[in-house]
Design a protein around this motif. Structure first.
Motif, PDB file in Angstrom:
ATOM      1  N   GLY A  98       0.813  -1.202   0.000  1.00 20.45           N
ATOM      2  CA  GLY A  98       0.000   0.000   0.000  1.00 20.45           C
ATOM      3  C   GLY A  98       0.855   1.264   0.000  1.00 20.45           C
ATOM      4  N   ASP A 154       0.974   5.453   1.416  1.00 21.42           N
ATOM      5  CA  ASP A 154       0.421   6.474   2.291  1.00 21.42           C
ATOM      6  C   ASP A 154       0.040   7.685   1.440  1.00 21.42           C
ATOM      7  N   LYS A 212      -1.819  10.192   2.118  1.00 19.60           N
ATOM      8  CA  LYS A 212      -1.791  11.493   2.777  1.00 19.60           C
ATOM      9  C   LYS A 212      -0.440  12.162   2.617  1.00 19.60           C
ATOM     10  N   GLU A 244      -6.433   4.290  -5.298  1.00 12.53           N
ATOM     11  CA  GLU A 244      -6.924   4.189  -3.916  1.00 12.53           C
ATOM     12  C   GLU A 244      -5.994   3.233  -3.188  1.00 12.53           C
ATOM     13  N   SER A 245      -5.582   3.602  -1.964  1.00  6.85           N
ATOM     14  CA  SER A 245      -4.617   2.744  -1.270  1.00  6.85           C
ATOM     15  C   SER A 245      -4.671   2.978   0.218  1.00  6.85           C
ATOM     16  N   LYS A 246      -4.408   1.895   0.983  1.00 11.66           N
ATOM     17  CA  LYS A 246      -4.233   1.962   2.434  1.00 11.66           C
ATOM     18  C   LYS A 246      -2.961   1.219   2.795  1.00 11.66           C
ATOM     19  N   GLU A 295      -2.557  -2.674   3.509  1.00 11.72           N
ATOM     20  CA  GLU A 295      -3.782  -3.357   3.100  1.00 11.72           C
ATOM     21  C   GLU A 295      -3.813  -3.609   1.598  1.00 11.72           C
ATOM     22  N   THR A 327      -3.579  -1.764  -2.744  1.00  9.97           N
ATOM     23  CA  THR A 327      -3.754  -0.638  -3.656  1.00  9.97           C
ATOM     24  C   THR A 327      -4.669  -1.050  -4.805  1.00  9.97           C
TER      25      THR A 327
END
Length: 870
Positions: free
Chosen positions: A811, A813, A815, A856-858, A861, A863
């Motif tokens: 994943g 970050d 932010k 979209e990615s966490k 978890e 991508t």
């Protein structure tokens, strides 16, 4: 009278005498006439005068029991059975009389039926039975309450008879003999063998020693049982059994264990805090002491010794003082604590002695109980604390600060000596709140009280700067800082804090504030930790905050978070070499006003050195008007460029490419220029050859960057791209073949679903490149904690084809890195093969075909990349 009749008469008399002694009387009851015939004994038992009428209404015997007797007689007649009942009657003195009523039906004569029988007074027997029953109940109750039960072991039958309490515990009918196995089956498994062996030894030795064992109740709880026993012998002194009692002593054992633990803890405590106790009989002058004290004195434990042994290590200069203290203790019968020194191993240690005097009922001294504790370490701490207090007093004088403690209950305030100096008061003056409040400048009193009241509510910390007027009329500026230290039932009962004379600092601040207000631009004074310490009116006008709202807050309140990473190098550069520096982040810089609006600004940093350290002056110029003019120019340019949509898109892409190109070529070109300058000043040929190797390295990196940019430029400028129908599933198969080794080594699972749409008109090479970059990234940035899973599927969204690549890898970050995910040479994980080119090229190719890509990615978890085709 014949001899035979005479003998019968004599026999009747003898029987009557025996009946009278045994309290047995005769009675008859006529069913028809309802009359009784009673003999003398029956009259006596019923406490009736002899010859009283026998009708039922006149006989007290039937007053309460008439219905019962009628029923008994009726039942006896109907079933032809004897009458045999025990009845309780009321005596004249209201006590109870118990009688045994026995009767039977006589022969019927002319329809007349009689019931006759005996009446025996069994009151004494019944009282004995009741008393025995009561004692048994009391015994059962006592045994139950005390956790006690008794049991008798008959060795001839090898059976055991238990009390009710024991029977209930082992679950057997009361009064039923049980075996040894049944009695002992609840004993803890670890204790059973020991208990059985104990019983065998008791039989062998004809003596029962006290036995302790654990017992497990039906509810699973564990109890400790104490068993006492006494042997039983017959007339020939043969052992026939044992009478034993079992008692639950769990609580006692617990307290014994707790007492043992506490004694052990007490011994440990003596060692840890270095104390021991002693007992001195002043009449015999003998002393006994604790185990720890014995070890300390190096004498045998539990022995008595002369007082001089206890005092043998006392410092020679203190021995007379110690004797005087002990003599005074005996004389006054009051132990007053004292301290002395001892000499052990050529080192001096400090001992504190406390105790009490024990006297008899007449007030005569029995002995003196003392506790001696080694307080050498405590003494060292006290000396150190005294030294620090002296340093604190000196530091307060130098910094013009003092501390205070205010008891709100008594309204008394304790001041440090330096506070008296600040207020120019006598140190013996008693301080109350009104004393302090009286000196506060009238214009500042409301503000000070508001802060104190707020502190009472918040119970945290408050501070305020105010003025005081001294007795001589001089004015000082004071900085008050306060907090609460004692809170009871929600209310504050004590405050503590400091007062500092900041008059000189305030004067300098006012002077500096004047200079600050004269500045033409908004100016912020920033201290340690990026905290704003001062602002001018221009800053108030620019940002819309009051001075109170900004001072003490972080500068980050005014700067968008997207600039955080780019500000770090500039901050480090300024801290390393503090000088006037125009803030250049490589892009337009914005700040935020109170309404949340971003304002384009130019910022200049400058150093300010004061006593507290380095401050930063940040001059801020609002360039909104300049940006507006630039916007109008750009808007005019865009209107010209709107001739065609494709040309507009290309121009935007070329503008992005120009920025990327300038950003990525700046470093290598600058590096080449620097190397060239070095080359020019080098005289040594060997050094120049070595420098040429560095030229080759830099040129190699530059060539690689240029090739990538050229490839991207070709994609952006290729307006006649070859489009044909290409299959998603075919492209995926080819991609899997290319990554066969990686898929096998990582055990990756690739799932696909192209059921909604499997083909589009697209550039074949571009589509293959997109698959290879996104699948390759999913394999490259897999998580080590799980098997890689890659899902690729297509769908129709608003009549347009969307292709998604989803993985469960490391994943990103977003932010922190969301704004540069598709940037050239941007990498987000420490991977040896990471270049930061794949996503850049993928985005370039997709946009060249008129599409767009979103992510979209966490973190940790996975991508998902979604490609929206045009």
């Amino acid at each position: 009278m014949s001899i035979e009749n005479h003998q019968l008469y004599n026999t009747d008399i003898a029987v009557a005498d025996l009946n009278a002694i045994a309290r047995i009387g005769y009675w008859k009851f006529n069913i028809k006439t309802q009359e009784f015939q009673l003999d003398k004994v029956t009259y006596e038992i019923l406490e009736l005068p002899h010859g009283t009428p026998h009708k039922k209404k006149g006989v007290a015997f039937f007053q309460d029991k008439l219905q019962s007797i009628k029923q008994l007689i009726t039942t006896s007649l109907k079933e032809n059975i004897p009458l045999n009942n025990v009845l309780k009657l009321s005596s004249i003195d209201t006590s109870d009389i118990w009688v045994l009523l026995i009767g039977k039906r006589n022969s019927e004569h002319k329809g007349n039926i009689e019931i006759s029988g005996l009446l025996q007074d069994i009151t004494d027997r019944k009282k004995s039975e009741n008393e025995l029953s009561r004692k048994n109940e009391l015994l059962d109750f006592t045994e139950n309450k005390a956790g006690l039960g008794h049991w008798k072991w008959d060795l001839t039958m090898n059976l055991i008879t238990c009390s009710e309490n024991i029977s209930r515990i082992i679950g057997t009918p009361i009064g039923t003999p049980v075996t040894i196995q049944k009695l002992t089956e609840g004993i803890h498994p670890e204790d059973l063998e020991y208990a059985l062996q104990h019983l065998k030894n008791s039989v062998k030795n004809k003596f029962f020693k006290t036995l302790f064992h654990r017992f497990i109740l039906n509810n699973g709880s564990e109890r400790v049982i104490q068993v006492l026993g006494e042997p039983i012998f017959d007339d020939t002194d043969e052992l026939t059994g044992f009478m034993c009692s079992s008692q639950d002593v769990t609580a006692r054992k617990y307290f014994e264990n707790e007492l043992l633990k506490k004694n052990q803890l007490f011994l440990v405590a003596q060692k840890k805090i270095k104390f021991g106790y002693w007992q001195w009989d002043h009449k015999t002058n003998l002393v006994n002491c604790s185990e720890n004290m014995s070890r300390f004195l190096n004498i045998e434990e539990n022995t008595k010794f002369p007082l001089n042994i206890l005092l043998k290590d006392v410092h020679p200069e203190d021995i007379d003082y110690v004797h005087a203290c002990l003599n005074e203790t005996v004389k006054t019968k009051l132990f007053i604590a004292f301290s002395h020194r001892i000499v052990r191993n050529d080192a001096i240690r400090y001992i504190k002695v406390n105790g009490k005097v024990n006297t008899d009922k007449n007030g005569n001294v029995l002995d003196v109980l003392g506790i001696s504790q080694d307080v050498t370490d405590q003494k060292a701490v006290e000396n150190k604390l005294l030294s620090k207090n002296q340093l604190l007093t000196f530091a307060e004088q130098i910094s013009k600060i003092g501390h205070w403690q205010w008891n709100l209950i008594t309204n008394t305030i304790d001041w440090s000596p330096n506070l008296y100096r600040i207020f120019e008061l006598d140190v013996n003056l008693k301080i109350e709140f009104q004393t302090y409040f009286h000196y506060i400048h009238p214009d500042d009193r409301d503000n000070v009280m508001a802060k104190i009241n707020k502190l009472r509510e918040t119970k945290t910390h408050e501070s305020v700067t105010h003025r005081i007027i001294l007795a001589n009329g001089n004015i000082k500026t004071i900085y008050l800082s306060a907090t609460v230290t004692n809170i009871e039932s929600g209310g504050v009962i004590e405050m503590v804090g400091t007062l500092q004379d900041v008059s000189e600092h305030r004067a300098e601040e006012i002077k500096f504030k004047g200079l600050l207000e004269s500045a033409p631009n908004a100016t912020l004074i920033i201290g340690k930790g990026n905290i704003i310490q001062m602002i001018n009116k221009e800053a108030v006008n620019l940002f819309g905050y009051t001075s109170e709202e900004l001072v003490g807050k972080s500068l980050n309140l005014l700067i968008p978070s997207r600039f955080d990473e780019k500000r770090k190098p500039a901050r480090k550069k300024f801290q390393k070499n503090p000088k006037v520096l125009k803030l250049d982040l490589g892009e337009d810089f914005y700040m935020i006003d109170k309404s949340g609006k971003e304002i384009p600004v130019e910022a200049t940093l400058g150093p300010l050195q004061n006593k507290g350290g380095l401050l930063i002056s940040m001059a801020i110029r609002n360039i909104t008007d300049e940006k507006l003019y630039q916007y109008k120019i750009l808007n005019a340019k865009e209107e010209l460029e709107l001739l065609t949509k494709e040309l507009t898109d290309q121009n935007h892409q070329l503008a992005d490419f120009t920025q990327i190109t300038s950003h990525n070529l700046r470093a290598p070109v600058s590096n080449l220029n620097s190397l060239l300058e070095i080359y020019k000043i080098m005289d040594d040929e060997e050094d120049r050859k070595e420098l040429f190797l560095k030229f080759e390295t830099v040129i190699s990196h530059l060539t690689s960057t240029l090739n990538t940019l050229i490839e991207a430029l070709n994609a952006k400028n290729n307006t006649a791209i070859d489009r044909r129908e290409v299959s998603f599933s075919s492209t995926l198969i080819k991609t899997e073949e290319i990554f066969t080794a990686e898929i096998l080594s990582t055990k990756a699972v690739i799932k696909s679903d192209f059921s909604e749409v499997d083909s589009i008109f697209y550039h074949k090479i571009y589509l293959e490149s997109i698959f290879q970059n996104l699948v390759g990234n999913a394999l490259k940035y897999k998580s080590d904690d799980r098997t890689p899973e890659i899902e690729i599927f297509s769908k129709i969204d608003k009549n347009k084809v969307t292709l998604c690549f989803k993985d469960n890898g490391l994943g990103i970050d977003l932010k922190r890195h969301g704004h540069k995910v598709f940037g050239l040479n941007k990498v987000f994980h420490n991977h040896p093969e990471a270049k930061g080119i794949g996503l850049f090229m993928t985005k370039t190719q997709i946009e060249a075909m008129g599409g767009k890509i979103v992510v979209e990615s966490k973190v940790n978890e996975g991508t998902t990349f979604s490609i929206h085709f045009n």
